[in-house]
Design an enzyme around this catalytic site. Sequence first.
Site, PDB file in Angstrom:
ATOM      1  N   GLU A 264       0.832  -1.206   0.000  1.00  0.00           N
ATOM      2  CA  GLU A 264       0.000   0.000   0.000  1.00  0.00           C
ATOM      3  C   GLU A 264       0.868   1.258   0.000  1.00  0.00           C
ATOM      4  O   GLU A 264       1.886   1.332   0.678  1.00  0.00           O
ATOM      5  CB  GLU A 264      -0.900  -0.027   1.252  1.00  0.00           C
ATOM      6  CG  GLU A 264      -1.799   1.178   1.398  1.00  0.00           C
ATOM      7  CD  GLU A 264      -2.547   1.176   2.718  1.00  0.00           C
ATOM      8  OE1 GLU A 264      -3.498   1.966   2.855  1.00  0.00           O
ATOM      9  OE2 GLU A 264      -2.190   0.382   3.612  1.00  0.00           O
ATOM     10  N   LYS A 321      -9.780   2.396  -2.715  1.00  0.00           N
ATOM     11  CA  LYS A 321     -10.242   1.943  -1.411  1.00  0.00           C
ATOM     12  C   LYS A 321     -11.565   2.615  -1.074  1.00  0.00           C
ATOM     13  O   LYS A 321     -11.692   3.839  -1.163  1.00  0.00           O
ATOM     14  CB  LYS A 321      -9.188   2.256  -0.343  1.00  0.00           C
ATOM     15  CG  LYS A 321      -9.511   1.695   1.039  1.00  0.00           C
ATOM     16  CD  LYS A 321      -8.370   1.973   2.012  1.00  0.00           C
ATOM     17  CE  LYS A 321      -8.642   1.349   3.378  1.00  0.00           C
ATOM     18  NZ  LYS A 321      -7.553   1.648   4.346  1.00  0.00           N
ATOM     19  N   CYS A 375      -5.422  -2.630   2.878  1.00  0.00           N
ATOM     20  CA  CYS A 375      -5.257  -2.556   4.336  1.00  0.00           C
ATOM     21  C   CYS A 375      -6.448  -3.171   5.060  1.00  0.00           C
ATOM     22  O   CYS A 375      -6.788  -4.326   4.855  1.00  0.00           O
ATOM     23  CB  CYS A 375      -5.010  -1.111   4.758  1.00  0.00           C
ATOM     24  SG  CYS A 375      -4.421  -0.945   6.474  1.00  0.00           S
TER      25      CYS A 375
END
Length: 497
Positions: A264, A321, A375
């Site tokens: 990430e 995300k 994540c």
Amino acid sequence: MTPKLPVGRAATAMAAFVLGAAAALGQAPWNFWWLSLPALAGVFVLLRQAQSWQRAAWVGWTAGAGYFALALFWIIEPFLVDIPRHGWMAPFALFFVSTGFALFWGLAFGLAHWRGGVTRQVPFAVLLLCAAELVRGLILTGFPWAMIGHVWTAHPALQLASIGGAGLLTLFTLSISALPVMTSRPALGVALAVGLLAGGWGYGAFVLTQPDAPETGKTVRLVQPNAAQHLKWDPAHAGTFFERHLAMTREPSDQRIDLIIWPETALATRLDRAEFAIQAIADAAQGVPVVFGGNDVVDGTYRNTLVSLNAQGQRADSYYKHHLVPFGEYVPLGDLLARFGINGLAARDGAGYGTGPGPRLIEIDGIGRALPLICYELIFPRHLQTAERPDFILQITNDAWFGNISGPYQHLAQAKLRAVEQGLGLVRAANTGITAAIDARGRVLRETPLNEAGYLDVALPGARPPTLYSKVQDWGIAAILLALLIVASVVPPRLRD
């Protein structure tokens, strides 16, 4: 006779808090399930001694506070990355997180006494606490971290998750702990608890002896640069970390590499200004597709982005995300609060990151369909539900935020759980670790040490047939809980004993 514990308000609170903290030691990295079970049994003993719903709620709340204080103490770590700016918030964060999540336990125990009375509150508490743990994953965007059922992520009983997910594991755990307390004949309760434990453990052990998922024949390189969070965005160090990614990407291998994955926000440069950086990545990959994380700007807002480069080094796809970390990647009323110096810990502007459209698959050249997760999106099982089934799960993450003691290990444990629930292989690239490949039964095939730079060349794990849980999701365990609550409401108390 059920053992007696201190019944004074202060003594009860202290005992419940200590027992709750002991129960949390079943979580990674300790994995002491054998301590969690008797500790939870002790909490149920305190509950059975409660003579009012207020006392019952007090037992649940204080036990929950102890449990979450230990299980989630890593929550202070993000605030210690920049101590002068955020360090003062750390103790408040732990206090409000632990006492706030403990409200779910307190509500469950209070309702259990109100509905079940003195004689039936323990079985009601088992069912309501299990339901509360599921609800905890939904309320205010949800945070299903350190669920009670996660104590099995390092043990064969984890395989039960393919049937009912983390909810079934939680019901399994609480039932074992409560059985010796639910009856006036503790010896019988202990025997039943041992039988249930043996059954769940034996089922898992049997499943692990079955043939593995078919091999994919693909090899993935997972890159772990070990960029310390306090240096990650420093212009004086960002170039060094980027070159570290490139160097590990260039490393020769004695086997064909089919995909390279960076973690990430591996790229410090904004993606709309990163032409030279992307070309450098493509040159280093030498015709191998690459997946990496970065920051894009879409419709005027920053997006935490996963980028897929094809074999020609061109940007083939992007995933944004969609489940952001509250007070981390965004702050409610962020533009207003930013005027007073209050920003998200990882926010790129006052309001923080913008949200992506939701879960979806990406097609990777020569590999297949991947379900991308960035994540902590991985901790939500609902984010793994897509119209089409992926070939594997792909997670990129920056676990440098989670410290060095328990956070990264608990994140890895939940990756194992997701793999079992879906019957899919999972690969994860983590900035500081733990980078790993996990098979469809939740076994870690290879992993890197925490806080070490390095890379793994691993066979991409294959997929099993769709699991029962992947079809029924948490609605299945919710229906079971509802049915059991109805049964517990109508069964006369004397039959319980």
